[in-house]
Design an enzyme around this catalytic site. Structure first.
Site, mmCIF file in Angstrom:
data_model
loop_
_atom_site.group_PDB
_atom_site.id
_atom_site.type_symbol
_atom_site.label_atom_id
_atom_site.label_comp_id
_atom_site.label_asym_id
_atom_site.label_seq_id
_atom_site.Cartn_x
_atom_site.Cartn_y
_atom_site.Cartn_z
ATOM 1 N N HIS A 536 0.528 -1.315 0.085
ATOM 2 C CA HIS A 536 0.076 0.063 0.121
ATOM 3 C C HIS A 536 1.279 1.197 -0.209
ATOM 4 O O HIS A 536 0.861 2.432 0.281
ATOM 5 C CB HIS A 536 -1.330 0.011 1.047
ATOM 6 N N HIS A 580 -7.233 -0.740 3.712
ATOM 7 C CA HIS A 580 -6.441 -0.599 2.394
ATOM 8 C C HIS A 580 -6.987 0.828 1.253
ATOM 9 O O HIS A 580 -8.339 0.565 1.187
ATOM 10 C CB HIS A 580 -7.440 -1.395 1.719
#
Length: 600
Positions: A536, A580
Site C-alpha cells: 500500500h 486498504h
C-alpha cells in the site's frame, strides 16, 4: 498483502494453464492516429481509468491513456478472486520490484508488488474495499488547507463510484453490512463473501465472547468507524474480480474520444518553453515497453494537461527522470534540475504486514487442497464452469481494526488521524499464508495477519539510472521507529488473546514457530523476521497547501512549480489512509476529475 511463495507457485501452475492474454484497445504506437490530445494520462490503474472515464464524458474532450503493462483480458489469475495471490510477484503482470535491504527487518529485502497491466494494482490486489475514517480525510483537508478534501465533501463521491451488489448465492447478509450506507448505482462492483470459510463463525463468536474485539456490522468506514471485527467488502461480483478496467474503462471504452495504448513505457516528460519561473510539461516521451529500450522513442502532446497516475513508485520515478525533484537525487546522474522539488520520492509510507500462524486440528483449513495440484485444478475448473466454489471468493472473509490501549499509547504522540482511527488491522485466513516461510508438507493452519495502518516510519523512492527500465531504489524503511515496532508487537499480543477465546478451543492447538514466543523481545524478533508489506505505498508526491514551500502538489493536485502537469494517484496523500487504500484513491480520482473539468 502478498501470498506465501508455495501458494503462489501452486496458483500459477494451475491457473496459467487456462490463461491467455488478449490485446485490448491499441497495442503499438504505430496504431495511434494522432499525437495531440487534450489530456494525456500516464498509467491505466485505479486513478487513471477513473479520469479516462470522467473526462471523456464530454464528447469534445480527447484523452490518451499510456499504460506500460499488458492487457488484463482473459487472464484467469486476475479474474478469479481467490487466485489474486498468483498475480504478483514474479509474473508478467507485475513490475517485479524488490526493496532495498531493510534495517528494521533484519536487513532483509522482499518483493514489492505493483500491478503492471490494465487496471494497475486494482487488477493485482486482494480487492478489499474501504474508504478510511472521516478523520483520515479531515486531516488531509487540514494539511492541504482545502476543505474540499474533508469527508463532508468527499463522501458524495461514493454514490458515483460504488455499485454494491448482494451475493447471488441466496445467503442472508443483512447482519454483514449496513444497507443505508452504500451506493447501488456507481461504476465499481463491491460485494460481500460468497463462500463460507470454516472459521467465519468462530471469528464472529469471538466478538461476542471478548469485549476487546467488538463486532462491526460495516467495516467500510463510511459510517466513520472501522474499529472492531467485521465482514470484508471486496471489489468482486458473480465470482469475478472487479477492477478499474472492468468498470470505469469498460463503460467508456467505446467512446471515440478515448484512446488507450498498452505496452507504452513513459520515459520522461519534456518541458515546453520557459515561462517566467514556471516550466510547462505537456510533452510525453515513451518507448515500447516490450523492447526494454528507450529507442525508438515516441512523443505525444497534451494541449491541456499531462496527468501522472503511475502510482507511488512510478510517478516519482517519472518526475525525477524529467528533472523534477531534489538536486541530491538528480545530480549524481547528471540530470538537470528543471524544477527544484525536494520532496519528490520522499515521505514513502506503507502498511507493514505480519503473518501469525497457528496449528489447527482437523482438515477444515484449505491447506490440504492448496498442497494438491489435482484438487486445486478441480476447484479452478469448477470456477471456470459456473463461477462457484472457494475460487469465486476472496482469500479472506473477515477483517478487523483496533487501537492501542491507552497505557501503551501514552508513551507516544498518537500518529492516527483521530480517536476513532485504528492503529492496526487484523486479517483472517483459514490456511497457511506466510510469504517468508514455505508451506510445510503436512499439517493444517490458521493465519491471523496483522498490519500497521498508522506507520511513523518514512521511506523513499529514488532513481538509480537515467534508463527508465532500471527500477528505482525502493526503501519503505519498515519498522524504523519505536512506535511502529511497539505497535506490531502489541498487535501480535492482541491476536493471541483473540485466539485464546472459547470459540477456538477445539480448533487452535498451538502457535506455530516464532509466534510461540511470550516475551516482548521474542515477539519483536518474530515481527522483524516475518514482516513484509501489504503493498500500500503512498505519499511520495505529497499534497501541501497552495502557499506551502514543502510538498510536491497543490491541493488541486497540480505540480508545484509547473504548468500543465497534475498528479492523481496514491502518491499525493500526505498520510497513508488507515485502511486498504483502493477505495480512497478511487474517490480521490473522482474529485480530481471534477477539479480538472472546472479548470478547463
Amino acid at each position: 498483502m502478498k501470498s506465501a511463495t508455495s501458494l503462489r507457485s501452486a496458483f500459477v501452475a494451475s491457473a496459467l494453464f487456462f490463461s491467455r492474454a488478449l490485446g485490448v484497445t491499441l497495442t503499438d504506437a504505430s496504431q495511434l492516429t494522432s499525437t495531440t490530445y487534450d489530456y494525456v494520462i500516464v498509467g491505466a490503474g485505479n486513478a487513471g481509468l477513473v479520469l479516462a472515464n470522467r473526462l471523456t464524458e464530454d464528447a469534445n474532450t480527447t484523452v490518451l491513456v499510456l499504460e506500460a503493462g499488458v492487457s488484463d483480458e482473459n487472464v484467469i489469475p486476475v479474474i478469479a478472486p481467490f487466485l489474486g495471490p498468483s498475480v504478483t510477484p514474479d509474473t508478467p503482470w507485475d513490475w517485479n520490484y524488490t526493496t532495498t535491504a531493510q534495517p528494521g527487518l533484519d536487513n532483509r529485502t522482499y518483493p514489492y508488488p505493483r500491478g503492471r497491466l490494465l487496471g494497475g494494482s486494482s487488477s493485482a490486489n486482494y480487492m478489499i474495499h474501504q474508504y478510511g475514517t472521516n478523520e483520515d480525510w479531515d486531516r488531509m483537508a487540514n494539511v492541504s488547507a482545502d476543505a474540499g478534501w474533508a469527508w463532508s465533501n468527499m463522501k458524495q463521491y461514493i454514490e458515483r463510484h460504488e455499485k454494491f451488489i448482494l451475493p447471488t448465492n441466496g445467503q442472508n447478509v443483512s447482519s454483514e453490512y449496513i444497507a443505508s450506507l452504500h451506493s447501488y448505482t456507481g461504476e465499481l462492483d463491491v460485494s460481500l463473501p460468497v463462500w463460507t470459510q470454516a472459521t467465519d463463525a468462530r471469528v464472529v463468536a469471538t466478538t461476542q465472547q471478548l469485549a476487546e474485539f467488538p463486532y462491526n456490522q460495516d467495516i467500510s468506514g463510511i459510517n466513520n468507524d472501522m474499529l472492531g471485527i467485521g465482514w470484508a467488502q471486496s471489489s468482486m461480483v458473480n465470482g469475478t474480480r472487479a477492477s478499474s478496467s472492468t468498470s470505469y474503462l469498460a463503460s467508456a471504452n467505446d467512446r471515440p474520444n478515448l484512446t488507450v495504448l498498452i505496452n507504452a513505457m513513459v520515459t520522461k516528460l519534456l518541458p515546453i518553453g520557459t515561462p517566467a519561473g514556471v516550466r510547462s510539461f505537456r510533452n510525453v516521451q515513451f518507448s515500447d515497453a516490450r523492447t526494454f529500450s528507450v529507442t525508438p522513442s515516441f512523443q505525444v502532446q497534451a494541449t491541456k494537461e499531462v496527468i501522472l497516475a503511475a502510482g507511488a513508485v512510478g510517478t516519482p520515478q517519472i518526475l525525477q527522470l524529467s528533472g523534477i525533484g531534489a538536486s541530491e537525487d538528480l545530480a549524481p546522474l547528471d540530470i538537470p534540475v528543471l524544477v527544484n522539488s525536494p520532496q519528490v520520492g520522499k515521505n514513502l509510507q506503507d502498511h507493514p504486514l505480519l503473518p501469525n500462524i497457528f496449528n489447527v486440528a482437523g482438515n477444515s483449513s484449505l491447506d490440504h487442497i492448496l498442497r494438491d495440484p489435482a484438487q486445486l485444478g478441480a476447484a479452478i475448473a469448477q470456477w471456470e464452469t459456473n463461477r462457484t466454489g472457494f475460487i469465486s471468493n476472496n482469500v479472506v472473509n473477515n477483517i478487523g481494526f483496533a487501537r492501542l490501549n491507552s497505557t501503551v499509547l501514552e508513551q507516544f504522540t498518537d500518529p492516527a488521524a483521530g480517536p476513532t482511527t485504528p492503529h492496526f488491522e487484523i486479517i483472517f485466513a483459514n490456511f497457511w499464508l506466510d510469504p517468508i516461510v514455505t508451506l510445510p508438507s503436512n499439517g493444517s493452519y490458521l493465519t491471523i495477519l496483522t498490519a500497521l495502518v498508522t506507520p511513523t516510519s518514512r521511506g523513499s523512492i529514488t532513481i538509480q539510472s537515467t534508463n527508465p527500465f532500471v527500477a528505482p531504489l525502493i526503501n519503505p524503511n519498515m519498522l524504523d521507529t519505536l512506535f511502529d515496532i511497539t505497535t506490531m508487537v502489541e498487535s501480535v499480543k492482541a491476536i493471541k488473546r483473540f485466539a485464546a477465546a472459547p470459540a477456538w478451543g477445539d480448533y487452535i492447538t498451538s502457535a506455530f514457530g516464532s509466534l510461540a514466543g511470550t516475551s516482548d523481545a521474542a515477539l519483536e524478533e518474530h515481527a522483524r523476521q516475518h514482516t513484509t508489506t501489504v503493498f500500500h505505498p503512498t505519499s511520495t508526491a505529497s499534497m501541501a497547501a497552495q502557499d506551502a514551500l514543502d510538498g510536491v502538489v497543490n491541493p488541486d493536485l497540480t505540480v508545484k512549480g509547473t504548468s500543465g502537469l497534475r498528479i492523481v494517484d496514491l502518491s499525493v496523500f500526505p498520510f497513508v489512509p488507515s485502511c486498504h487504500p483502493m477505495g480512497p484513491v478511487y474517490i480521490l480520482a473522482e474529485r480530481a476529475a471534477d477539479l480538472i473539468k472546472a479548470a478547463s
